[in-house]
Every structure is written in C-alpha cells, then in structure tokens.
Design an enzyme around this catalytic site. Structure first.
Site, PDB file in Angstrom:
ATOM      1  N   LYS A   1       0.849  -1.201   0.000  1.00 31.42           N
ATOM      2  CA  LYS A   1       0.000   0.000   0.000  1.00 31.42           C
ATOM      3  C   LYS A   1       0.882   1.247   0.000  1.00 31.42           C
ATOM      4  CE  LYS A   1      -3.967   1.974   2.527  1.00 31.42           C
ATOM      5  NZ  LYS A   1      -4.856   1.871   3.704  1.00 31.42           N
TER       6      LYS A   1
ATOM      7  N   SER B   1     -10.026   2.265   2.703  1.00 29.02           N
ATOM      8  CA  SER B   1      -9.044   2.941   1.894  1.00 29.02           C
ATOM      9  C   SER B   1      -8.082   2.027   1.152  1.00 29.02           C
ATOM     10  CB  SER B   1      -8.241   3.904   2.763  1.00 29.02           C
ATOM     11  OG  SER B   1      -7.377   3.185   3.642  1.00 29.02           O
TER      12      SER B   1
ATOM     13  N   SER C   1     -10.498   0.008   6.922  1.00 29.85           N
ATOM     14  CA  SER C   1      -9.842   0.123   5.614  1.00 29.85           C
ATOM     15  C   SER C   1      -9.167  -1.133   5.095  1.00 29.85           C
ATOM     16  CB  SER C   1      -8.800   1.248   5.649  1.00 29.85           C
ATOM     17  OG  SER C   1      -9.433   2.498   5.603  1.00 29.85           O
TER      18      SER C   1
END
Lengths: 492, 95
Positions: free
Chosen positions: A77, A155, A179
């Site tokens: 990420k 997210s 998330s």
C-alpha cells in the site's frame, strides 16, 4: 506450471521450496499481469527492477528452511514508506517524496524474503471508503455485474483489487476504521486488522495514530496467518508497539472450534439492512454452530455511538498528524507570489496539496480541538470510546471468544454513485468495523457468499486482544464451511 | 450545531488551508452536517468516565536519555522543496 499468479502464498511457498517454480518465474508472471491490468488502477508505482532483484536473491537463498515468505511477490500500500520508492499516501502533497528509510513492516517482510512488485492505490491519507479520494484516480473492483465500474472499497482499495485480480499473491493494507476489512469484503478476499500495537506503525504515514494498524490482505485465511506472522512484532521505534512474543499464527489453524463461544451482537442488526446481509450473517452463525461452537446473543450497547466518536477522534488526530505537511521538509510547495510570507506558503501549499476530503477532515479535527470545543467534542468522544471498549471487555469477561457480524452494510457500489451523497452516507460504510478500531481489537473479514447480483459479501469476526491465533482459527473454520471459491472473470 | 461562514473561515485559518471566499458557505454547511452527526454523543451518559488515553493497558517503555540517531543531514534534506547550504529554506519570516 500455468497461472502462477493464481497461486496462494502457502501454495507458492511449497512449490518454491520443492523447486517446482522459481521466484523469478513467479515474479515475472505477476509483473505481466500487472502490466495488463492498468484498467484496475491498482498498482500506481511499479517496481519491476526491485522485484526481479529481490526474486533473484530469494532464488539464491532458496532451501527447505528459507524464510517464511522467501520469493513471494507482494504489493505494498502506498501508505508504507519504502526506501527510494515513491510513497505518497495517494496525496498530491507528497508528490515526488522518496523516503530515505524503510517502514518497519516492509523491512520485516523483506527480511522474510518477500518481493515487492510496486505500490498500491488507496484513498488519500487513507481517508475514504471507496478509493475515490486518491490523487492517482480510482482503483476499480475486478468484480463486475453490469456496465458499471464498482469500487473495490477503501481505503486499501488498490490492495484489495490487486489481490482479488491475482496481480500479486498478497498485499499490505492499513485499517483505521475498516480500511482493510471493508475492501476485503467488497472484493471477495480475506483481510485482518490485528490488535492495536501488534504491528509497528513506524514508517507508515500516520492518519489517526491511536487507531491505525497495518495488516495483510490475502486470498485466504492461511495466507493471512502467514503474512501477519511476518508483519507483527515489537519495534523500539514505535512506543505503542507491544513487546509481546508473536506466535506462529499459521500453526493455530486446526479448524477445531469445539467449545468456543461466539457472540452475536443485537446492536449490529440495522434497520433497513438488506435481507441478503441478514441471511449471510445467520448462515455464518449456523456454520460455526455446526462446527461445534456455542452461539450466544450478546449486547454491545454503545455501538450506535461508535461512528460519531470516530468522526471526532480520527479527524482530531489527523489534523495534528497532517500539520507536518507544510511545504518545508518534503513534498509539494506552492509557488508563491511577490510579498507572500510563510503563512501564505503554508496555506497555499496545503490547499493545493490536499484533496477535498482530507481538507474537510483536517478542518473538522481543527474545530473539535479548538479552544472552547475541546471538552464538548474531543474529551466527550474519548469518554464514549472508553465505554465502547468497556462493552467489549464485558462480553469477553462473560466468556465470549469471538464476535460474528456482517463486514459491510452492502456489497460493492458503483464508482461515482456516492458523489452527490453527503459525507455521512459514505462514513456509514464503516458502521460494522469502526468499533473494532476504537476498542483496539483484532478483526478479520472473510468472504462467505455472493449477493443476488453475484457480488461478494463478507462476514467479520472480532477477537479478544492479542488472540489473533484463535481468531484466525475460527475464521479458518468459517472459511472451510462457507466454501467461497468464486473469482471475478477477467474483463480488464 | 449550525456553523456559519465566519466560523468556517476561522477554522480554515487555524488549519492553515486557503479556502476561497466563495467556497466558505458550502464548507460551512458540510461542517454543520458532520457536527450534527457528532452531536449524537450528547445522548450518552459519560458521568464519571475517564477519557481514554491508551486503548491497550500498557505502560510506555522508557529508555536511557541518550542520543541514538543523527548525523544524517543529507538524508534529512533530500526531500526538501528548497534546501540551501545545509538548511531548509523558507520565505522570509523575520523582518
């Protein structure tokens, strides 16, 4: 061997050790899949040179006792600082930022032999539930049922999309209010947020420091256990990281949950909740009961106040954490006009660099912390947070081993569909997950079914603090009973 | 609670984010919606409850007060938008 990218981490590990495949072959297969999947917007910075170098090194050290993730290609990420590689938290304000250091979690993954394929899309500063606030543009869900492009959730939307589309074998995510678990549910994969303090936050761009935790997003529960073992551990550089031994979580996966007590919280039964979600949930409870667990009704009375408390605490912490983006030490600086001083530089830099949602949350946080409102909002929210945690403490003290809830209030929705809705509608996506962050507990999302349109739905299991092994084992049993094997068909 | 344009302007200033004058009314109404949502917290009886400071009951670790890091000027300045002669450069602050 065909379809190397479809391998799970455990399968690839075994094949690598036996010499049936090399890490270079596996890595090249993933890199080709990534190049063919730009339409998904998942990988936003590709790092093929680093990947192949790491893969060659992994092949060179390959042996029966090679480290746990030796040669396994992963996606990272964009929130994780990776040395020399763009790490922007999907924000314009970190344009061009290349950290001079490596986050603790990625350091540990690499020390265990993992290969980094590139950086993954996300909501800006992890603020969002649909990956639509990213400076890179949307990440897209590989699942599709009509002409619409669907959100992979957020997210960690890029991570979810990449794993679900078999672009990588696993990915890192982070979870402040859901998330990891919400995007995992939207894409039919597994994601676990460990207990607060399990993973070091050092080198992960901070959103809300008392809530943020890293965790793996994988194709099944076993892979989550393998990756999580590597990601966890005490780090002197994060004073909130727990100085506790990290067990081998994979060894906990026996599938035996006889005698376990599973709580079903009545407050998670939402008015107007789709019947499909209700059925998924009761089916999940039946599966655990059939496996020998005792299923009991429980009450978590302050559940309703979790989202409002979160939307005080998280923006408050964000407004403080994001104060560092001032155009001085890293990232974007606005070009100034004659006569502009340092205040104009701050104001223009932050207006240009932060997207709309980030600006809104920073300002809400500023407001709730400002003189005259600190007690009314921030301190009150922290008191409510203490009550939310007390609810969980109580049910665990009463003998509950894990709590079963839906992961999300719906299946994935279309990108852009929430554009006209007020921000609260988007925040409601986290209604089932946010309590877990506020109480610092481990939570896992497991795909257990499809809705009528054919989109994946997930259930969440919430565990006792530091009992990720037990939680993963219950999730493993649920996964076996549910037998979810559906995959999106390739359109990209 | 309803947030007026003046409050929105003040919050933007405190947050050091430039918001154009014509964007303030919309911002104020977004704040009002979010704060209205947060107002639910007033329903909760928090009498006698301590605000949470740490979600896990751990005591923060202590260590010797000694220098453990440093001498990395080049690395520290590497990402600066404007670095000169070993310093971060900013617009004139002191007249």
């Amino acid at each position: 061997m065909t379809d190397l990218t479809k391998l799970k981490i455990a399968e690839a590990r075994d094949a690598l050790r036996k010499g049936d495949v090399t890490s270079v072959e596996l890595t090249e297969a993933c890199l080709s899949a990534i190049d063919a999947a730009d339409a998904l917007g998942a990988f936003v910075h590709k790092t093929p040179e680093i990947a192949l170098e790491q893969a060659k090194a992994a092949d060179a050290r390959n042996s029966a006792d090679a480290p746990a993730l030796n040669g396994i290609p992963l996606g990272i990420k964009d929130l994780f600082c990776t040395k020399g590689v763009p790490s922007q938290a999907a924000s314009g304000i970190l344009e061009g930022f290349r950290p001079e250091y490596e986050s603790t979690v990625t350091s540990q993954l690499f020390a265990d032999g993992a290969v980094m394929l590139g950086k993954l899309n996300m909501d800006e500063f992890a603020m969002g539930s649909s990956n639509e606030t990213s400076v890179y543009g949307n990440a897209v869900n590989p699942w599709k049922v009509d002409d619409r492009q669907l959100t992979p959730g957020g997210s960690s939307g890029g991570s979810a999309s990449a794993v679900a589309a078999d672009l990588c074998l696993g990915a890192t995510g982070t979870d402040t209010g859901g998330s990891i678990r919400q995007p995992a549910a939207f894409t039919g994969i597994t994601g676990i947020k460990p207990t607060y303090g399990r993973c070091s936050r050092w080198g992960i761009v901070a959103f809300a420091s008392s809530l943020d935790q890293a965790g793996p997003m994988t194709k099944d529960v076993r892979d989550a256990a393998i990756m999580l073992t590597s990601m966890c551990g005490h780090d002197p550089k994060d004073s909130t990281s727990a100085d506790l031994a990290v067990p081998d979580f994979e060894a906990a996966l026996t599938g035996d949950i006889k005698g376990k007590t599973i709580g079903i919280p009545k407050e998670y039964r939402m008015e107007g909740s789709p019947t499909e979600i209700e059925k998924l949930w009761s089916d999940g409870a039946d599966m655990l009961r059939d496996a020998g667990a005792k299923v009991v009704d429980i009450s978590l009375p302050h559940t309703k106040y979790a989202l409002p408390a979160y939307y005080v605490i998280a923006p408050a912490e964000a407004s403080s954490n994001l104060a560092r983006y001032d155009g001085v030490r890293f990232g974007h600086r606005a070009s100034l006009e004659a006569g502009d001083g340092i205040t104009e530089m701050y104001e223009k830099t932050r207006a240009e660099g932060f997207g709309h949602e980030v600006q809104r949350r920073v300002m809400v946080g500023t407001y709730v912390l400002s003189a005259g409102f600190y007690d009314a909002y921030y301190n009150r929210a922290r008191k409510v947070r203490a009550l939310i945690k007390r609810d969980f403490d109580q049910v665990f003290a009463d003998g509950v081993d894990a709590i079963l809830t839906p992961a999300t209030p719906s299946a994935a929705f279309g990108l852009g569909e929430m554009a006209e809705a007020d921000p609260i509608q988007m925040y409601l996506n986290d209604v089932f997950t946010v309590t877990v962050n506020l109480a610092g507990l481990p939570g896992i999302s497991v795909p257990t079914g499809l809705d009528a349109q054919g989109l994946p739905l997930g259930l969440q299991l919430i565990g006792r603090p530091w009992e990720e092994g037990d939680l993963l084992n219950i999730a493993y049993r649920l996964e076996q009973s549910a037998g979810f094997v559906a995959k999106p068909s390739q359109w990209w | 609670m309803s947030i007026d344009t003046e409050t929105a302007r003040r919050v933007a200033k405190l947050a050091r984010i430039k918001v154009e004058e014509d964007a303030l009314p919309a911002l104020a109404s977004e704040f009002s919606a979010i704060l209205g949502f947060i107002e639910q917290l007033n329903e909760v009886d928090v009498e006698g409850v301590e605000p949470m400071t740490s979600v896990t009951p751990q005591r923060l670790k202590r260590r010797e007060d000694v220098v453990t890091d440093g001498s990395q000027q080049a690395a520290v300045l590497k990402n600066a938008p404007d670095a000169r002669e070993g310093f971060f450069a900013v617009p004139k602050v002191v007249e």
